[in-house]
Design an enzyme around this catalytic site. Structure first.
Site, short mmCIF file in Angstrom:
data_model
loop_
_atom_site.label_atom_id
_atom_site.label_comp_id
_atom_site.label_asym_id
_atom_site.label_seq_id
_atom_site.Cartn_x
_atom_site.Cartn_y
_atom_site.Cartn_z
CG ASP A 58 -1.82 -0.69 1.31
OD1 ASP A 58 -2.38 -2.01 0.54
OD2 ASP A 58 -2.73 -1.36 2.39
CG HIS A 104 2.21 -8.89 0.76
ND1 HIS A 104 2.01 -9.93 1.30
CD2 HIS A 104 2.21 -7.83 1.95
CE1 HIS A 104 1.42 -9.57 2.03
NE2 HIS A 104 1.66 -8.43 2.85
CB SER A 138 10.63 3.03 4.39
OG SER A 138 11.82 3.88 4.01
#
Length: 289
Positions: free
Chosen positions: A89, A146, A252
């Site tokens: 995200d 992921h 980050s």
């Protein structure tokens, strides 16, 4: 004001500050932890209804809250055969072509692919004239990372460096930002060819970890370290599309690089696009999707 903010980043003891905050984030500080978590939720508008554990009181440390898991049905893997999924995200900072060894950072700034990946030409060579995507994770975002596609881990590289913020203001004003900050590079063999995922540290980022090695940093090292992995056999590290590969503790950036002509980004993606883990990021060139 922007110039003052940037100058302050150069001046502040970024590693010391980040490690002090990291110590607090890992501590079970009772009421202080709870107050900070509740402040953070309000400050950044975090939607706790997405989390498996919705109640702030369920998290005994700030780190456990920050790396909270989401309800899986809210991040379905919509990328199908021949497609790559968004790994996180976040928000697209930049994406596009790598021009020889140069990656675009922001207007007026680019940086070296070879430097980003740790300084070895043999690691950078497969990605020359390829494609890249840089995705920024804001404090409010889900912070587990992921896999965009199936992959077998070939190499991991730890690269020491600074801990500048990686927000858009800093990206527009600090040269070579992603190639100067502390980072962890994971290079995979995949169905689209070689792929690198670079987990870039930042101010107040207390930790970068991977599922195969646990916490990589801290502690901070003074030189580049690398680890190689077998391509097959019981010790091979093979991850499926959508599987977790790592995490940040505090926000980050992830930079991904791909070989020349191996993928084509979804035509709707551009700088500023919001990403959601599992949605379509790109297609494999030559696929029939």
């Amino acid at each position: 004001m922007d110039k003052i903010k940037i100058a302050a980043q150069y001046a502040m003891p970024k590693h010391l500050l980040s490690r002090l905050v990291g110590s607090f984030a890992a501590a079970k500080a009772g009421v202080f932890t709870q107050l900070f978590i509740r402040w953070f939720i309000k400050q950044y508008g975090i939607d706790m209804s997405e989390a498996i554990e919705e109640q702030p009181s369920a998290y005994k440390t700030f780190n456990s809250f920050f790396t909270r898991r989401l309800k899986p049905e809210l991040r379905p893997l919509t990328a199908t055969h021949g497609q790559l999924a968004h790994p996180v995200d976040g928000t697209v900072s930049q994406l596009g072509a790598i021009h020889s060894d140069r990656i675009f950072q922001a207007k007026g700034h680019d940086y070296s692919l070879q430097a980003l990946l740790g300084g070895q030409q043999q690691d950078a060579e497969p990605f020359m004239d390829g494609d890249f995507a840089t995705i920024y994770l804001a404090p409010k975002d889900y912070h587990r990372i992921h896999m965009p596609c199936d992959g077998t881990l070939k190499k991991m590289i730890y690269v020491p460096g600074d801990l500048f913020s990686v927000n858009p203001l800093t990206a527009a004003n600090v040269p070579n930002l992603f190639a100067r900050n502390e980072r962890v590079v994971a290079i995979f063999d995949t169905e689209v060819g070689p792929m690198a995922m670079v987990l870039v540290g930042a101010t107040i980022v207390a930790s970068i970890g991977t599922v195969w090695s646990g916490t990589v940093t801290p502690p901070t090292a003074k030189r580049v370290h690398s680890w190689s992995y077998p391509s097959s056999g019981p010790e091979a590290i093979q991850l499926k599309k959508g599987e977790e590969m790592g995490h940040f503790k505090l926000g980050s950036t992830v930079v991904m690089t791909f070989a020349k002509d191996s993928i084509r980004f979804d035509e709707s993606l551009e700088a500023g696009s919001v990403t959601r883990m599992g949605q379509v990021m790109a297609s494999i060139n030559g696929s029939s999707d």
